[in-house]
Write a protein that holds these residues in place. Structure first.
Motif, PDB file in Angstrom:
ATOM      1  N   ARG A 107      42.733  42.521  32.552  1.00  0.00           N
ATOM      2  CA  ARG A 107      44.103  42.833  32.138  1.00  0.00           C
ATOM      3  C   ARG A 107      44.671  41.579  31.509  1.00  0.00           C
ATOM      4  O   ARG A 107      44.451  40.470  32.011  1.00  0.00           O
ATOM      5  CB  ARG A 107      44.951  43.265  33.340  1.00  0.00           C
ATOM      6  CG  ARG A 107      46.452  43.421  33.035  1.00  0.00           C
ATOM      7  CD  ARG A 107      46.751  44.632  32.179  1.00  0.00           C
ATOM      8  NE  ARG A 107      48.119  44.653  31.713  1.00  0.00           N
ATOM      9  CZ  ARG A 107      49.153  45.169  32.379  1.00  0.00           C
ATOM     10  NH1 ARG A 107      48.948  45.702  33.596  1.00  0.00           N
ATOM     11  NH2 ARG A 107      50.362  45.180  31.882  1.00  0.00           N
ATOM     12  N   PRO A 142      52.785  38.388  34.866  1.00  0.00           N
ATOM     13  CA  PRO A 142      52.102  39.546  35.463  1.00  0.00           C
ATOM     14  C   PRO A 142      52.982  40.238  36.500  1.00  0.00           C
ATOM     15  O   PRO A 142      53.694  39.591  37.262  1.00  0.00           O
ATOM     16  CB  PRO A 142      50.858  38.931  36.109  1.00  0.00           C
ATOM     17  CG  PRO A 142      50.664  37.634  35.405  1.00  0.00           C
ATOM     18  CD  PRO A 142      52.028  37.150  35.048  1.00  0.00           C
ATOM     19  N   GLU A 183      53.074  41.945  39.788  1.00  0.00           N
ATOM     20  CA  GLU A 183      52.175  42.008  40.936  1.00  0.00           C
ATOM     21  C   GLU A 183      52.141  43.382  41.583  1.00  0.00           C
ATOM     22  O   GLU A 183      51.135  43.791  42.122  1.00  0.00           O
ATOM     23  CB  GLU A 183      52.590  40.941  41.965  1.00  0.00           C
ATOM     24  CG  GLU A 183      52.497  39.516  41.448  1.00  0.00           C
ATOM     25  CD  GLU A 183      51.104  39.148  41.001  1.00  0.00           C
ATOM     26  OE1 GLU A 183      50.126  39.723  41.512  1.00  0.00           O
ATOM     27  OE2 GLU A 183      50.977  38.283  40.115  1.00  0.00           O
ATOM     28  N   GLU A 210      47.387  47.936  37.808  1.00  0.00           N
ATOM     29  CA  GLU A 210      46.707  46.858  37.065  1.00  0.00           C
ATOM     30  C   GLU A 210      46.304  47.283  35.658  1.00  0.00           C
ATOM     31  O   GLU A 210      46.335  46.463  34.742  1.00  0.00           O
ATOM     32  CB  GLU A 210      45.473  46.398  37.835  1.00  0.00           C
ATOM     33  CG  GLU A 210      45.817  45.557  39.055  1.00  0.00           C
ATOM     34  CD  GLU A 210      44.587  44.906  39.644  1.00  0.00           C
ATOM     35  OE1 GLU A 210      44.620  43.687  39.890  1.00  0.00           O
ATOM     36  OE2 GLU A 210      43.589  45.626  39.843  1.00  0.00           O
ATOM     37  N   LEU A 244      43.346  47.795  34.435  1.00  0.00           N
ATOM     38  CA  LEU A 244      42.233  46.948  34.003  1.00  0.00           C
ATOM     39  C   LEU A 244      41.306  47.730  33.074  1.00  0.00           C
ATOM     40  O   LEU A 244      40.988  48.889  33.334  1.00  0.00           O
ATOM     41  CB  LEU A 244      41.453  46.451  35.221  1.00  0.00           C
ATOM     42  CG  LEU A 244      42.245  45.564  36.192  1.00  0.00           C
ATOM     43  CD1 LEU A 244      41.434  45.303  37.438  1.00  0.00           C
ATOM     44  CD2 LEU A 244      42.626  44.256  35.531  1.00  0.00           C
ATOM     45  N   ARG A 271      43.606  38.483  34.003  1.00  0.00           N
ATOM     46  CA  ARG A 271      43.156  38.820  35.356  1.00  0.00           C
ATOM     47  C   ARG A 271      41.834  39.573  35.231  1.00  0.00           C
ATOM     48  O   ARG A 271      41.740  40.568  34.503  1.00  0.00           O
ATOM     49  CB  ARG A 271      44.180  39.674  36.091  1.00  0.00           C
ATOM     50  CG  ARG A 271      43.748  40.072  37.506  1.00  0.00           C
ATOM     51  CD  ARG A 271      44.799  40.946  38.155  1.00  0.00           C
ATOM     52  NE  ARG A 271      46.048  40.208  38.318  1.00  0.00           N
ATOM     53  CZ  ARG A 271      47.222  40.781  38.612  1.00  0.00           C
ATOM     54  NH1 ARG A 271      47.293  42.109  38.725  1.00  0.00           N
ATOM     55  NH2 ARG A 271      48.299  40.049  38.752  1.00  0.00           N
ATOM     56  N   PRO A 326      40.521  39.796  42.597  1.00  0.00           N
ATOM     57  CA  PRO A 326      40.920  39.335  41.264  1.00  0.00           C
ATOM     58  C   PRO A 326      40.736  37.834  41.085  1.00  0.00           C
ATOM     59  O   PRO A 326      40.739  37.062  42.036  1.00  0.00           O
ATOM     60  CB  PRO A 326      42.403  39.704  41.215  1.00  0.00           C
ATOM     61  CG  PRO A 326      42.849  39.589  42.646  1.00  0.00           C
ATOM     62  CD  PRO A 326      41.683  40.032  43.484  1.00  0.00           C
ATOM     63  N   GLN A 378      42.533  35.154  38.344  1.00  0.00           N
ATOM     64  CA  GLN A 378      43.583  35.144  37.320  1.00  0.00           C
ATOM     65  C   GLN A 378      43.808  33.730  36.825  1.00  0.00           C
ATOM     66  O   GLN A 378      43.707  32.760  37.582  1.00  0.00           O
ATOM     67  CB  GLN A 378      44.873  35.703  37.921  1.00  0.00           C
ATOM     68  CG  GLN A 378      46.024  35.846  36.921  1.00  0.00           C
ATOM     69  CD  GLN A 378      47.170  36.637  37.525  1.00  0.00           C
ATOM     70  OE1 GLN A 378      47.001  37.782  37.946  1.00  0.00           O
ATOM     71  NE2 GLN A 378      48.345  36.031  37.574  1.00  0.00           N
TER      72      GLN A 378
END
Length: 354
Positions: A94, A102, A104, A108, A110, A143, A161, A163
């Motif tokens: 991502r 980002p 949280e 996500e 992804l 990430r 993850p 990041q």
């Protein structure tokens, strides 16, 4: 029907019961199906338990100035059995553009960015459980997660993850200076971005093997143990730790030099001169570990030393057949190495020729 005594009894077929023939057919089919399935059993576990576990120890680095994701391979599937067969990996990512933090708590989202085949990477001499992101842009936040896939391409659960706010380090300006069996790398002081911890310099040779490192604040280092006269090539990298705790390196600055032997050999020792009927006999011994390429014999009578003869490096004696009987001579020898460096003269020997 019965025959007479001692004869053969014949059994006549009885009347079939209703449905007896159909039941026999069903039973025969069941036997056939059962036997057909006896050759190979399927895995009785649910398919989801046969998937690989998530890769562990996912980390980020930048050995070549690009963010690189690495991980450790899972050993078991979700059912606890040891993995067998081919396991590949899928890297998902991502990205957030500069200025966007980002979220949280948000999904996500992804997206797959790479399929990693460990067998193919091994044949190329690359690490089997890592991947370098070729599309990372400065100022973007990335990430990454990694998934292991089975031989059918089905992914297991995602890893934890990793990041990073990608901020490339500056390549250090470097000068390579040749030395005797070494190369001196002199680097201009460099600054790392705010929030980074400087770790120093790292040097790699042409095969990407680390051959040297300098502590923070040291901007010179030597790569030793090199053969003289053979070109050396490598690269110098700046290393630092990011605010997230990852160790990263800058792009490499190419460096090359040809080590040269600038140190003269030690002079021969224990020079002696003996007067013989055929001339003056000279003998000496080599000194030091460096082999001589040449030995130069020097002679003087009333004036300065002059070159009398040049011998191979392994020579340890010489006969001066040109010495005139009754005259007094002074002798000395010098050594020269393969690079042309010449030693100091050996302690002289004085003799009266016969």
């Amino acid at each position: 029907m019965r025959s007479g005594r001692g004869g053969t009894r014949l059994a006549l077929p009885s009347r079939e019961r209703p449905g007896a023939r159909g039941g026999s057919v069903v039973l025969a089919l069941l036997v056939v199906l059962t036997c057909a399935s006896c050759g190979r059993r399927g895995d009785p576990r649910p398919p989801e338990l046969q998937l690989p576990r998530a890769p562990q120890a996912v980390a980020l680095s930048a050995p070549g100035g690009r963010p690189t994701v690495s991980w450790t391979a899972p050993r078991d599937d979700l059912g606890g059995r040891t993995l067998t067969g081919e396991v590949r990996y899928r890297v998902v990512r991502r990205a957030w553009p500069p200025g966007e933090a980002p979220c949280e708590g948000c999904p996500e989202d992804l997206r797959p960015v790479a399929e990693v085949d460990p067998a193919a990477r091994k044949t190329q001499g690359l690490p089997e459980t890592s991947w370098t992101d070729p599309d990372a842009s400065p100022g973007w936040t990335y990430r990454y997660r990694v998934e292991a896939t089975d031989r059918r391409g089905r992914p297991g659960p995602s890893s934890g993850p990793a990041q990073i706010l990608w901020t490339p380090l500056p390549a250090p300006r470097t000068e390579a200076l040749p030395g005797d069996a070494e190369v001196l790398l002199r680097t201009a002081p460099a600054e790392v971005p705010p929030g980074f911890e400087l770790l120093g310099l790292r040097v790699y040779d042409a095969s990407s093997r680390r051959v040297g490192a300098a502590a923070p604040g040291q901007w010179e280092l030597r790569v030793g143990g090199l053969p003289n006269g053979v070109p050396w090539t490598g690269s110098v990298h700046l290393a630092a730790r990011t605010p997230e705790g990852w160790e990263v390196e800058s792009p490499g600055t190419p460096a090359s030099a040809v080590p040269i032997d600038a140190v003269p050999p030690l002079p021969p020792s224990d020079l002696v001169a003996l007067a013989e009927p055929e001339g003056v006999f000279l003998h000496w011994a080599p000194s030091g570990a460096e082999r001589y390429a040449e030995v130069i014999v020097l002679r003087a009578d009333e004036g300065d030393f002059a070159e009398l003869a040049r011998l191979k490096g392994e020579a340890v004696s010489y006969v001066d057949a040109s010495a005139a009987p009754g005259r007094t001579y002074r002798y000395s020898v010098r050594a020269r190495d393969a690079a042309g460096n010449e030693s100091l003269p050996a302690r002289e020997a004085v003799i009266r020729a016969r």
